[in-house]
Design an enzyme around this catalytic site. Structure first.
Site, PDB file in Angstrom:
ATOM      1  N   ASP A 104      -9.787   6.364   2.969  1.00  0.00           N
ATOM      2  CA  ASP A 104      -8.441   6.475   3.522  1.00  0.00           C
ATOM      3  C   ASP A 104      -8.524   6.212   5.021  1.00  0.00           C
ATOM      4  OD1 ASP A 104      -8.224   7.509   0.924  1.00  0.00           O
ATOM      5  OD2 ASP A 104      -6.737   8.999   1.508  1.00  0.00           O
ATOM      6  N   LYS A 170      -0.356   4.953   2.496  1.00  0.00           N
ATOM      7  CA  LYS A 170      -0.337   6.430   2.454  1.00  0.00           C
ATOM      8  C   LYS A 170       0.510   6.964   3.601  1.00  0.00           C
ATOM      9  CE  LYS A 170      -3.632  10.293   3.005  1.00  0.00           C
ATOM     10  NZ  LYS A 170      -5.077  10.633   3.104  1.00  0.00           N
ATOM     11  N   LYS A 200       0.565   6.433  -1.794  1.00  0.00           N
ATOM     12  CA  LYS A 200       0.042   7.802  -1.794  1.00  0.00           C
ATOM     13  C   LYS A 200       0.864   8.665  -0.850  1.00  0.00           C
ATOM     14  CE  LYS A 200      -4.021  10.637  -0.689  1.00  0.00           C
ATOM     15  NZ  LYS A 200      -5.477  10.659  -0.382  1.00  0.00           N
TER      16      LYS A 200
END
Length: 241
Positions: A104, A170, A200
């Site tokens: 991430d 995300k 996400k």
């Protein structure tokens, strides 16, 4: 990847499906190694999609989950995204060598807001390309820190991540001024091709109702540290039906 119902709601979700949407976060800077190991065991118990740990804890998590179906993930350029590209690439490669299969990465928010669009795209591409060359199955998620961005900037950043070959966009690090918001998730989903990029939600998701709201807004994966409370609530509600 667990296939979600077209319109996720309590009635058509199961504890198992919900668990497989979760990246269990173990990112607090004060967290001890024993707490990381305990968190990994919790992930294995509930069958989450992954655990997301600090880069320094990747080896610990990989060892704790070596016989599990739970993937090991970590963060790159975390939490502010201000490292230079070469450092983010090095961090990604080291994380893979230590056992991570999901990364991430945080974008450079200041450069995005400065209009340095090509630089932001190329940084995402550099990290993604290096990671996938090193480990073809590596899953790269791009953290936008939406609470610092306008809706137009969120849409732009989402498209940049898609153009650069990332797997997910995300919402948040969980350490910024705000977390996952339904309106932001909708912008991210509408700005990208669902066949190419997933979404996400992360930051402030503390309950089953929060999780379901995020899924309904277009999220495919949920970052949370409240995994046990969410899954146990799901089991309790299902047992009453």
């Amino acid at each position: 990847m667990t296939l979600l119902p077209a319109n996720p709601r309590l009635e058509n979700l199961t504890p198992e499906i919900v668990a497989r949407t979760i990246d269990h976060a173990l990112l607090k800077p004060e967290m001890t190694v024993d707490e990381v190991i305990a968190g990994c065991k919790l992930c294995d118990k509930y069958g989450t999609a992954s655990v997301c740990v600090k880069p320094c804890d990747v080896k610990v998590a990989a060892e704790a989950l070596k016989d599990s179906d739970v993937d090991v993930g970590t963060v790159i350029g975390f939490p502010h995204g201000i490292a230079v590209t070469e450092v983010k690439v090095l961090e990604a490669l080291r994380a893979i060598d230590d056992g991570a299969v999901e990364l991430d990465m945080v974008i450079n928010v200041g450069h995005l807001r400065s209009g340095r669009i090509d630089e932001v795209r190329e940084e995402i591409r550099s990290v993604t390309s290096a990671a996938k060359t090193h480990l073809p199955a590596c899953c790269v998620k791009v953290i936008l820190e939406c609470s610092l961005l306008s809706a137009d900037e969120i849409a732009t950043a989402s498209r940049l991540a898609e153009d650069a070959g990332a797997d997910y966009v995300k919402t948040s690090t969980g350490f910024g001024p705000g977390g996952a918001r339904v309106d932001d998730l909708r912008v991210m989903r509408q700005a990208t091709d669902p066949d190419l990029v997933r979404v996400k939600a992360s930051g402030g998701i503390r309950s089953l109702d929060d999780l379901i709201s995020c899924l309904q807004a277009g999220a495919d994966r949920i970052g949370t540290s409240a995994t046990a409370a969410i899954i146990e609530d799901m089991r309790t509600r299902k047992s009453k039906n």
